[in-house]
Design a protein around this motif. Structure first.
Motif, PDB file in Angstrom:
ATOM      1  N   GLY A 212      23.112 -13.299 -19.918  1.00  0.00           N
ATOM      2  CA  GLY A 212      23.489 -14.686 -20.216  1.00  0.00           C
ATOM      3  C   GLY A 212      23.532 -14.931 -21.719  1.00  0.00           C
ATOM      4  O   GLY A 212      23.739 -14.008 -22.511  1.00  0.00           O
ATOM      5  N   SER A 213      23.267 -16.183 -22.099  1.00  0.00           N
ATOM      6  CA  SER A 213      23.531 -16.548 -23.493  1.00  0.00           C
ATOM      7  C   SER A 213      22.566 -15.907 -24.489  1.00  0.00           C
ATOM      8  O   SER A 213      22.826 -15.950 -25.686  1.00  0.00           O
ATOM      9  CB  SER A 213      23.560 -18.064 -23.654  1.00  0.00           C
ATOM     10  OG  SER A 213      22.377 -18.611 -23.178  1.00  0.00           O
ATOM     11  N   ASP A 224      17.811 -21.039 -22.529  1.00  0.00           N
ATOM     12  CA  ASP A 224      16.893 -20.350 -21.620  1.00  0.00           C
ATOM     13  C   ASP A 224      17.039 -18.832 -21.761  1.00  0.00           C
ATOM     14  O   ASP A 224      17.977 -18.345 -22.408  1.00  0.00           O
ATOM     15  CB  ASP A 224      17.113 -20.810 -20.161  1.00  0.00           C
ATOM     16  CG  ASP A 224      18.450 -20.343 -19.605  1.00  0.00           C
ATOM     17  OD1 ASP A 224      19.274 -19.804 -20.367  1.00  0.00           O
ATOM     18  OD2 ASP A 224      18.682 -20.497 -18.394  1.00  0.00           O
ATOM     19  N   ASP A 226      17.595 -15.648 -19.585  1.00  0.00           N
ATOM     20  CA  ASP A 226      17.938 -15.104 -18.266  1.00  0.00           C
ATOM     21  C   ASP A 226      17.557 -13.629 -18.241  1.00  0.00           C
ATOM     22  O   ASP A 226      17.950 -12.878 -19.132  1.00  0.00           O
ATOM     23  CB  ASP A 226      19.444 -15.268 -18.015  1.00  0.00           C
ATOM     24  CG  ASP A 226      19.872 -16.723 -18.108  1.00  0.00           C
ATOM     25  OD1 ASP A 226      19.451 -17.508 -17.255  1.00  0.00           O
ATOM     26  OD2 ASP A 226      20.605 -17.071 -19.058  1.00  0.00           O
ATOM     27  N   ASN A 358      27.841 -24.352 -19.141  1.00  0.00           N
ATOM     28  CA  ASN A 358      28.237 -23.694 -20.390  1.00  0.00           C
ATOM     29  C   ASN A 358      29.090 -22.464 -20.108  1.00  0.00           C
ATOM     30  O   ASN A 358      30.007 -22.141 -20.856  1.00  0.00           O
ATOM     31  CB  ASN A 358      26.983 -23.277 -21.170  1.00  0.00           C
ATOM     32  CG  ASN A 358      26.433 -24.421 -21.968  1.00  0.00           C
ATOM     33  OD1 ASN A 358      27.167 -25.326 -22.353  1.00  0.00           O
ATOM     34  ND2 ASN A 358      25.139 -24.399 -22.216  1.00  0.00           N
ATOM     35  N   ASN A 459      36.405 -16.548 -10.894  1.00  0.00           N
ATOM     36  CA  ASN A 459      35.373 -15.608 -11.330  1.00  0.00           C
ATOM     37  C   ASN A 459      36.079 -14.313 -11.749  1.00  0.00           C
ATOM     38  O   ASN A 459      36.855 -13.753 -10.983  1.00  0.00           O
ATOM     39  CB  ASN A 459      34.431 -15.373 -10.141  1.00  0.00           C
ATOM     40  CG  ASN A 459      33.270 -14.466 -10.479  1.00  0.00           C
ATOM     41  OD1 ASN A 459      33.444 -13.473 -11.175  1.00  0.00           O
ATOM     42  ND2 ASN A 459      32.110 -14.808  -9.973  1.00  0.00           N
ATOM     43  N   VAL A 467      33.977 -20.141 -10.338  1.00  0.00           N
ATOM     44  CA  VAL A 467      32.717 -20.322 -11.070  1.00  0.00           C
ATOM     45  C   VAL A 467      32.362 -21.797 -11.274  1.00  0.00           C
ATOM     46  O   VAL A 467      31.233 -22.102 -11.631  1.00  0.00           O
ATOM     47  CB  VAL A 467      32.682 -19.600 -12.440  1.00  0.00           C
ATOM     48  CG1 VAL A 467      32.930 -18.120 -12.314  1.00  0.00           C
ATOM     49  CG2 VAL A 467      33.644 -20.204 -13.427  1.00  0.00           C
TER      50      VAL A 467
HETATM   51  P1  GTP Z   1      23.067 -21.355 -21.175  1.00  0.00           P
HETATM   52  O1  GTP Z   1      23.505 -22.671 -20.637  1.00  0.00           O
HETATM   53  O2  GTP Z   1      22.979 -21.346 -22.650  1.00  0.00           O
HETATM   54  O3  GTP Z   1      21.856 -20.846 -20.501  1.00  0.00           O
HETATM   55  O4  GTP Z   1      24.303 -20.367 -20.853  1.00  0.00           O
HETATM   56  P2  GTP Z   1      24.306 -19.065 -19.959  1.00  0.00           P
HETATM   57  O5  GTP Z   1      25.616 -18.386 -20.202  1.00  0.00           O
HETATM   58  O6  GTP Z   1      23.077 -18.256 -20.162  1.00  0.00           O
HETATM   59  O7  GTP Z   1      24.340 -19.661 -18.500  1.00  0.00           O
HETATM   60  P3  GTP Z   1      23.279 -19.612 -17.319  1.00  0.00           P
HETATM   61  O8  GTP Z   1      21.890 -19.480 -17.842  1.00  0.00           O
HETATM   62  O9  GTP Z   1      23.603 -20.767 -16.445  1.00  0.00           O
HETATM   63  O10 GTP Z   1      23.699 -18.309 -16.533  1.00  0.00           O
HETATM   64  C1  GTP Z   1      23.394 -17.020 -17.008  1.00  0.00           C
HETATM   65  C2  GTP Z   1      24.543 -16.086 -16.710  1.00  0.00           C
HETATM   66  O11 GTP Z   1      24.762 -16.036 -15.310  1.00  0.00           O
HETATM   67  C3  GTP Z   1      25.889 -16.495 -17.308  1.00  0.00           C
HETATM   68  O12 GTP Z   1      26.064 -16.099 -18.642  1.00  0.00           O
HETATM   69  C4  GTP Z   1      26.837 -15.794 -16.390  1.00  0.00           C
HETATM   70  O13 GTP Z   1      26.930 -14.428 -16.721  1.00  0.00           O
HETATM   71  C5  GTP Z   1      26.141 -15.928 -15.049  1.00  0.00           C
HETATM   72  N1  GTP Z   1      26.594 -17.147 -14.362  1.00  0.00           N
HETATM   73  C6  GTP Z   1      26.144 -18.391 -14.510  1.00  0.00           C
HETATM   74  N2  GTP Z   1      26.786 -19.231 -13.701  1.00  0.00           N
HETATM   75  C7  GTP Z   1      27.656 -18.493 -13.009  1.00  0.00           C
HETATM   76  C8  GTP Z   1      28.600 -18.778 -11.991  1.00  0.00           C
HETATM   77  O14 GTP Z   1      28.788 -19.903 -11.539  1.00  0.00           O
HETATM   78  N3  GTP Z   1      29.295 -17.717 -11.505  1.00  0.00           N
HETATM   79  C9  GTP Z   1      29.109 -16.476 -11.983  1.00  0.00           C
HETATM   80  N4  GTP Z   1      29.827 -15.496 -11.498  1.00  0.00           N
HETATM   81  N5  GTP Z   1      28.236 -16.167 -12.920  1.00  0.00           N
HETATM   82  C10 GTP Z   1      27.522 -17.167 -13.434  1.00  0.00           C
END
Ligand code: GTP
Ligand code: MG
Length: 555
Positions: A212-213, A224, A226, A358, A459, A467
């Motif tokens: 993730g981010s 957060d 991940d 995001n 996706n 997504v």
């Molecule tokens: P933040 O809001 O900064 O935490 O962004 P993030 O990119 O880390 O998003 P989040 O913590 O919600 O999700 C972590 C990772 O899970 C993302 O970067 C994606 O790789 C994956 N992810 C999150 N949501 C989806 C979704 O709806 N579908 C799919 N396929 N992957 C997702």
């Protein structure tokens, strides 16, 4: 152009700006001039993971003599780097040159005796430093430089943006101020490594990897953490092939499905973290979610952590976003601004719900950049054609293959400014046919929507999934309205910028700050109704279309 006067009227900014430029190593400006070889995602992950394994996290007394502290630790071997930070107390992350030094330090570390309470022994790399005789040491204290782990306040951001020289400078400033620092990134890998130590008590060859981010290059300070519990090394068959007619298998427990296996694994790891994990608090096991997870706070680092397993596609998505972020320096600046803009207007939230995420916003920016002429980013299908045998990747039957060597991708010839791109992004999505089209970064063009969700973003790997399935019609409408409003503000400003002495928020500041959100609603009352303004905007865009050489194809 922003006059220099504005810059000089902000005390401390020039020096701070220069310092930042020194740090940014020249790659933060527009264009893709930076041709230094870039590392593969897997290389970065492996290096960081190895570095984290040589690192310890030490809770220190509030006052400490840094020199003596380092001398004490270097009895166990040379130290490669260290930094201090504050998070409910003073902490130090100390990276040794060799892994053996960590073991040596652990060997002289004792389990505390807590009086009436009892300690559950666990030899982690999260340690507590006590002073034998604090009185003797007070005279030798030196002040400690702490590394900052949080993003700037709205007020500071406002000042920085208002003092910027141009909208492009504003976007780059926002990126510099919000992006994860080197120390924050190290702390993220270290936290994963500490959690891995706990999980390894059950699954000795496991790995806990950030995704993730935290790793996709779009992380903001405070986002957060991940984590992915990777058990593949355990399942992998690496032994030499045996000859003869015999085949040996491990006796294992069988469960009805992968999902049940995931739930069981996360259930015990959640229990472990809760009962024995040093510094892990507020552990929640959210096992019935679509993607089961364990959520907890890691007190020492201050991170909110989401631990999942059997989620390898998300790791691959993080790699893909990392690639896109590294291909052109405008990508991250634009994504950060759009993410901050969405947060400022409550389009995104830390609570799950019917709002856009995001991740979806990032996909929209990537798609938009694929649609520019010439394109700023290649399509995923193109990245697949550049892949070699080493890049081949099939996960659960989904083809997730794309090139891993960034240096094989030619830089874009597009030279559009960030200011233009931001404005065009808002226009593009302010007028996008969401009712019939799906956003598809694999092909880099709109597709007919296969189902009726208000917002459809395919996706990239599990192509039958959307997504942004969670996004409601009203949230999408809010996004569209704000995008149009923001396009209008930038468009108006282009014609009639507030004078430097007026102290009015301008450019990105006018789009981001909460006060500006209020201004927008105020301006709605004072000025013509939004519908009329948008109509005027569309008319003016149409009329300027002929002279505008930056065609937004596919609109
Ligand atoms: P933040 O809001 O900064 O935490 O962004 P993030 O990119 O880390 O998003 P989040 O913590 O919600 O999700 C972590 C990772 O899970 C993302 O970067 C994606 O790789 C994956 N992810 C999150 N949501 C989806 C979704 O709806 N579908 C799919 N396929 N992957 C997702
Ligand atoms: Mg995240």
């Amino acid at each position: 152009q922003r006059p220099l006067r504005r810059l000089l009227s902000c005390p401390g900014t020039v020096a701070a700006g220069l310092r930042r430029e020194e740090q940014s190593s020249g790659s933060a400006e527009t264009g893709s001039e930076d041709r230094t070889p870039k590392k593969r995602f897997s290389e970065v992950q492996n290096e960081r993971r190895e570095q984290a394994q040589r690192t310890v996290l030490i809770h220190c007394p509030d006052k400490i003599n840094e020199k003596k502290f380092l001398k004490f630790l270097s009895q166990h071997g040379p130290i490669n780097s260290h930094f201090f930070y504050e998070s409910f107390g003073l902490y130090a992350a100390v990276e040794f040159c060799q892994k053996e030094s960590v073991t040596s330090l652990q060997n002289i570390t004792r389990t505390p005796s807590l009086g009436p309470e009892a300690a559950i022994p666990f030899k982690s790399r999260y340690l507590n430093l006590k002073l034998r005789n604090s009185l003797n040491q007070t005279s030798e204290l030196s002040s400690i430089q702490c590394s900052n782990q949080s993003s700037p306040s709205s007020k500071k951001l406002y000042q920085l943006l208002c003092c910027a020289e141009s909208v492009d400078d504003q976007l780059n400033t926002l990126l510099r101020e919000f992006q994860l620092t080197e120390e924050n990134t190290r702390l993220r890998y270290l936290t994963c490594s500490l959690i891995e130590d706990v999980a390894a008590a059950y699954f000795p060859d496991c790995a806990v990897r950030p995704f993730g981010s935290s790793v996709n290059s779009f992380g903001k300070l405070g986002c957060d953490l991940d984590m992915f519990l990777d058990l593949d090394e355990i399942g992998k068959f690496t032994a030499q092939k045996t000859s003869g007619n015999f085949l040996m298998e491990f006796q294992v427990k069988n469960v009805p499905s992968e999902r049940v296996a995931t739930q069981k694994i996360l259930s015990v790891i959640g229990e472990c973290l809760d009962q024995f994990g040093p510094g892990c608090v507020g552990v929640q096991r959210i096992l019935n979610a679509r993607c089961p997870l364990v959520r907890f706070s890691h007190q020492a680092s201050g991170f909110q952590c989401d631990l999942t397993t059997n989620n390898r596609i998300a790791l691959k998505s993080s790699e893909l976003l990392y690639m896109y972020g590294a291909l052109d320096s405008r990508v991250r600046a634009l994504v950060f601004s759009v993410r901050c803009w969405a947060r400022a207007h409550s389009l995104t939230s830390s609570i799950p719900g019917a709002w856009i995420t995001n991740f979806s916003l990032t996909m929209m920016v990537i798609f938009f950049l694929q649609r520019r002429s010439p394109p700023i980013l290649p399509t995923l299908d193109y990245l697949k054609t550049l892949a070699d045998a080493e890049d081949k990747c099939i996960i659960e039957g989904h083809n997730c293959t794309f090139v891993g060597d960034l240096n094989r991708i030619k830089p874009s010839r597009n030279t559009e400014t960030l200011e233009l791109l931001l404005k065009e992004f808002f226009e593009y999505f302010g007028n996008f046919a969401f009712n019939k089209n799906s956003i598809n970064i694999r092909q880099g063009r709109e597709q007919n929507k296969p189902e009726s969700s208000p917002l459809h973003i395919q996706n990239p790997f599990e192509t039958s999934l959307n997504v942004s399935k969670n996004v409601s019609q009203s949230q999408l409408q809010k996004f569209v309205d704000l995008a149009r409003e923001s396009a209008w503000i930038l468009h108006q400003e282009g014609k009639d910028r507030p004078s430097p002495s007026s102290n009015q928020p301008w450019g990105l500041a006018a789009l981001l700050l909460p006060s500006v959100a209020n201004n927008m609603s105020l301006s709605k009352k004072k000025k013509k109704p939004a519908s009329e303004r948008i109509k005027n905007l569309l008319d003016s865009i149409k009329s300027s279309g002929a002279e505008n050489s930056t065609a937004t194809n596919g609109r």
